[in-house]
Design an enzyme around this catalytic site. Sequence first.
Site, short mmCIF file in Angstrom:
data_model
loop_
_atom_site.label_atom_id
_atom_site.label_comp_id
_atom_site.label_asym_id
_atom_site.label_seq_id
_atom_site.Cartn_x
_atom_site.Cartn_y
_atom_site.Cartn_z
N GLU A 6 11.19 -2.86 11.99
CA GLU A 6 10.96 -1.77 11.05
C GLU A 6 9.89 -0.84 11.62
O GLU A 6 8.78 -1.26 11.94
CB GLU A 6 10.48 -2.37 9.72
N SER A 44 6.08 -7.35 3.99
CA SER A 44 6.81 -7.67 5.21
C SER A 44 7.53 -9.01 5.10
O SER A 44 7.12 -9.90 4.35
CB SER A 44 5.85 -7.70 6.41
N GLU A 55 10.78 -8.67 -2.27
CA GLU A 55 11.35 -7.44 -1.70
C GLU A 55 10.68 -7.25 -0.36
O GLU A 55 9.51 -6.84 -0.28
CB GLU A 55 11.10 -6.26 -2.65
N LYS A 110 -2.45 -8.53 -7.37
CA LYS A 110 -3.26 -8.37 -6.16
C LYS A 110 -2.75 -7.14 -5.41
O LYS A 110 -1.72 -7.18 -4.74
CB LYS A 110 -3.16 -9.59 -5.25
N TRP A 150 0.80 -1.22 0.00
CA TRP A 150 0.00 0.00 0.00
C TRP A 150 0.84 1.28 0.00
O TRP A 150 0.35 2.35 -0.30
CB TRP A 150 -0.93 0.03 1.21
N CYS A 170 10.22 0.82 2.93
CA CYS A 170 11.17 -0.22 3.32
C CYS A 170 12.60 0.31 3.34
O CYS A 170 13.46 -0.25 4.02
CB CYS A 170 11.06 -1.41 2.38
#
Length: 503
Positions: A388, A236, A257, A181, A157, A291
């Site tokens: 994170e 994630s 990734e 998706k 997102w 990220c």
Amino acid sequence: MPRLDVIARVEKGVLTGGQWRPAEGGATFPVEDPASGRALCEVADATAADARAALDTAGAAQAGWAAVPPVRRARILRRAHDLLIERTAEFAALITLEMGKSLTESRAEVLYGANYLRWFGEEAVRIDGTWKVSEDGTARVLVTHQPVGPCLLITPWNAPLAMPARKIGPAVAAGCTMIVKPAPQTPLTTAALAALLSEAGLPDGVLNVIPTTQAAAVTEPLLRDGRLRKLSFTGSTPVGRLLLSQAAGGVLRTSMELGGNAPFIVFEDADLDAAVDGAMTAKLRNIGEACIAANRFHVHAGVVDAFTDKLVTRMSSVALGAGTDPTAALGPLIDERQRRRVAGLVDEAVAAGATIRAGGRLPDGPGYFYPPTVLTGIPAGARITREEIFGPVAAIQTFTTEDEALHAANDTEFGLVGYVYTRDLNRALRVSERLETGMVGLNRGYVSDPSAPFGGMKQSGVGREGGNTGIDEYLEQKYLAIDMAAPARDSAAARPGTPESGR
């Protein structure tokens, strides 16, 4: 100011075979505006049946699409790039409304995403191979490339245009069909991009879109289906591990990734003003929800006070507000769950002894806002240094030696990106080589570039997106051994002077 009428023009169904339709059973889910918490619209909530229909379509279209000449695939991507640039304002408005970032950042994302379409359009006509003589001379070795086949592309997102473009671009260039998706928080931009690609000439069935809130139920059957040949996922690390385990059954090609925990190292000889500029970019770009966001700030003890003071001043001056507000530089986090998580990490660190130098308090009012925050005195092993953050929080720790800085920077399961600030060239190269990351920002707070290979080491992922090697993730190598053995020869044809001639 973006108007809500841009949302009215976006398709909100499931896309299969070039047709937008309701989800099987008619279920929908709301898409929220994170600046207000209000629903923007309802979108089709795809089911496993919808996913199977998408794979049916992708599988049926694969052979024909693979046969399309590379130059035609390149022209489609270039046309899509040009249309996207023409409609920057509309796409930026969609991104801001459903994701929350400022219009300035959304416009930058449109350009960034469009450049992936342009880049891979240029790569489509450069898919090559090799030809050589075998070692013993009896064969010719021909190596060619062909499309992997139908791909499942799962996008996050936090970059609702750039991440789909970074996966769709090479898949189209290589000749693969796709099922995308999108994240349920931001399906509108992906839908608009899919419609734009169709307008640019992408044939029906090549790109299919299944928005859903039932990710596991929808994707797992696809991963078990032998017709699917590749999975590309950005998200994630825990979800990535699960998907890798599911992809193992079909021995799928995978590009993953995953999460990051980026160190930002400031040595004593660094240009502190440049380092603070880089820190603001690396920390606050995309509201910290990236990220590649700087997560752990390791600052030399000799300059930590000066660096911290400068960073606190800059972070404290950032205006917080809705992305649609031209006076606001920092928008809301994506949802209340993410805001609670960021606040929890800060509160836990403070309870263990950290000091808040800026921010750290939830603002009043609607929306999922969290202020730019600076923490110092982070205790060893604090969760905020291990996980994170995905929010606008800078956690500062100190070091005294290069080895100490590197040990702290590499002391994580993640290895996506690291940032280094120093004016010593030898140190810059030495530290960059020793950092256990797939990317390094050297005196620079930003590393994303369509012409460069994006990806990480360790549990930050597998494979690379972008650059000259990005298209390889969507291609299979095929080796042909072509027999070139000498034909049988009778004595009359034997060359004079050879044993076979008898002379």
